[in-house]
Design an enzyme around this catalytic site. Structure first.
Site, PDB file in Angstrom:
ATOM      1  N   ASP A  72      -9.139   1.654  52.312  1.00 59.06           N
ATOM      2  CA  ASP A  72      -8.277   2.846  52.559  1.00 59.06           C
ATOM      3  C   ASP A  72      -7.038   3.253  51.225  1.00 59.06           C
ATOM      4  OD1 ASP A  72      -7.505   0.771  50.244  1.00 59.06           O
ATOM      5  OD2 ASP A  72      -6.407  -0.866  52.222  1.00 59.06           O
ATOM      6  N   SER A  73      -8.418   3.288  50.618  1.00 61.97           N
ATOM      7  CA  SER A  73      -7.328   4.339  49.314  1.00 61.97           C
ATOM      8  C   SER A  73      -7.991   5.725  49.928  1.00 61.97           C
ATOM      9  CB  SER A  73      -9.021   4.430  48.174  1.00 61.97           C
ATOM     10  OG  SER A  73     -10.134   4.511  49.145  1.00 61.97           O
ATOM     11  N   ASP A 111     -12.367  -0.334  56.594  1.00 55.60           N
ATOM     12  CA  ASP A 111     -10.782  -1.099  55.807  1.00 55.60           C
ATOM     13  C   ASP A 111      -9.705  -1.689  57.034  1.00 55.60           C
ATOM     14  OD1 ASP A 111     -10.194  -2.168  53.083  1.00 55.60           O
ATOM     15  OD2 ASP A 111     -10.206  -0.337  52.312  1.00 55.60           O
ATOM     16  N   LYS A 141     -13.517  -4.664  56.004  1.00 53.85           N
ATOM     17  CA  LYS A 141     -12.947  -4.866  55.188  1.00 53.85           C
ATOM     18  C   LYS A 141     -11.482  -5.594  55.403  1.00 53.85           C
ATOM     19  CE  LYS A 141     -12.140  -3.479  50.499  1.00 53.85           C
ATOM     20  NZ  LYS A 141     -10.977  -3.375  51.034  1.00 53.85           N
ATOM     21  N   GLU A 143      -8.843  -7.557  53.236  1.00 54.09           N
ATOM     22  CA  GLU A 143      -7.981  -8.281  51.688  1.00 54.09           C
ATOM     23  C   GLU A 143      -7.544  -9.256  51.781  1.00 54.09           C
ATOM     24  OE1 GLU A 143      -5.394  -5.472  49.257  1.00 54.09           O
ATOM     25  OE2 GLU A 143      -6.457  -3.834  49.683  1.00 54.09           O
ATOM     26  N   GLU A 210     -12.326  -7.336  42.961  1.00 54.39           N
ATOM     27  CA  GLU A 210     -11.752  -5.941  41.799  1.00 54.39           C
ATOM     28  C   GLU A 210     -11.122  -6.427  41.147  1.00 54.39           C
ATOM     29  OE1 GLU A 210      -9.821  -3.184  44.803  1.00 54.39           O
ATOM     30  OE2 GLU A 210      -8.760  -2.083  42.966  1.00 54.39           O
TER      31      GLU A 210
END
Ligand code: KIV
Length: 308
Positions: A72-73, A111, A141, A143, A210
């Site tokens: 999602d960057s 993501d 993915k 978070e 991270e």
């Protein structure tokens, strides 16, 4: 969508990634025996990179990375948002489809964007299913640590492999008060350890660590049976991931200390565009060899002076 790969043709799968765990707990005899039986190929560190479109997906895949993440960057490095929070499921699906068309060998992970898994769990699973069904992702993915346990378990139950992500989770930026290294106090490090154990217990096949201290990442890596993928988490992790645009010099914002720059693509683009603009302005582009020509017959008929 053509995502059918035959086993044994070099295609990397979720079990391949799990088998690449470089070290496992020495306290378990079974683990040690498994570890000792592994070949060098299985011990190779896992190489992951992000990609967001067809050409970068092809280049990254053909260069031989193991995992391509549509992170999602995307929201920040490609779409120009200030952070990852505004990114929508539709935007992520659109880019994941493009990446799917470029990736043949690597494992493709998408993501889950902010808001797509934070409410009703059934809806979150439906969103994850869309990434697999409509965009060809092979895993998603998510978070978050302990508080995502039930959700991860539910996704695994729905046959969706999950990569966890703990430590500095950018979707929690407001709760964290910015982008800060996490796990620096005893209490914070213990919470991250609990998060890591919870993500593994819930059934995730790997976990991104991270921006946490190297020592903490090493401890998690030695304790978990699933591979750890580090980003700003030191060299002991089972694999590493970077944001492609940071490592090739194409990010226009701040790049974190842990990101190493391997190329300066941004500068190369600027030089190319400046040279092109000068050539157009000076009449040097296009040259004759960059132009099409009429055959002599057509030229004569077309360009001959008209009579009468
Ligand atoms: O969004 C992303 O690119 C990520 C990686 C940096 C792990 O989450």
């Amino acid at each position: 969508m053509s995502t059918a790969f035959d086993a044994g043709n070099g295609k990397i799968t979720v079990p391949d990634i799990v088998s690449r765990k470089t070290s496992v707990r020495s306290s378990s005899n079974q683990s040690s025996a498994q570890d000792a039986g592994r070949g060098d190929a299985e011990r190779r560190k896992i190489v992951c990179l992000t990609a967001y479109d067809y050409p970068t997906a092809r280049l990254v895949d053909e260069a031989g990375v193991d995992i391509v993440l549509v992170g999602d960057s995307l929201g920040m490095v490609v779409l120009g948002y200030e952070n990852t929070l505004p990114l929508t499921v539709e935007e992520m699906l659109h880019h994941t489809r493009a990446v799917r068309r470029g990736v043949r060998r690597a494992l493709l992970v998408a993501d889950m964007p902010y808001g797509s898994f934070h409410g009703d769990r059934n809806e979150a699973v439906r969103n994850a299913v869309r990434f697999v069904k409509e965009a060809g992702a092979e895993a998603v993915k998510i978070e978050g640590g302990e508080r995502r346990m039930e959700l991860i378990a539910q996704m695994v139950e729905a046959e969706i492999p999950v990569m966890g992500h703990i430590g500095l989770t950018p979707q929690s930026m407001h709760a964290f008060g910015g982008f800060r290294v996490q796990g620096k106090t005893v209490e914070a490090a213990e919470q991250i350890l609990r998060d890591a154990r919870a993500v593994e217990a819930a059934g995730a096949f790997s976990i991104v660590l991270e921006s946490i201290p190297r020592e903490l990442a090493a401890r998690i890596t030695s304790e978990l049976r699933i591979p750890t993928i580090g980003i700003g988490a030191g060299p002991e992790c089972d694999g590493q991931i970077l944001v492609l645009h940071d490592m090739i010099g194409l990010s226009l914002g701040h790049t974190p200390k842990f990101s190493r720059r391997y190329a300066n693509v941004g500068e190369a683009i600027s030089h190319a565009v400046t040279a092109y603009a000068e050539d157009v302005q000076q009449g040097r582009f296009p040259a004759d060899e960059e132009s099409y020509h009429l055959s002599s017959q057509v030229r004569e008929r077309l360009l001959a002076p008209r009579r009468g």
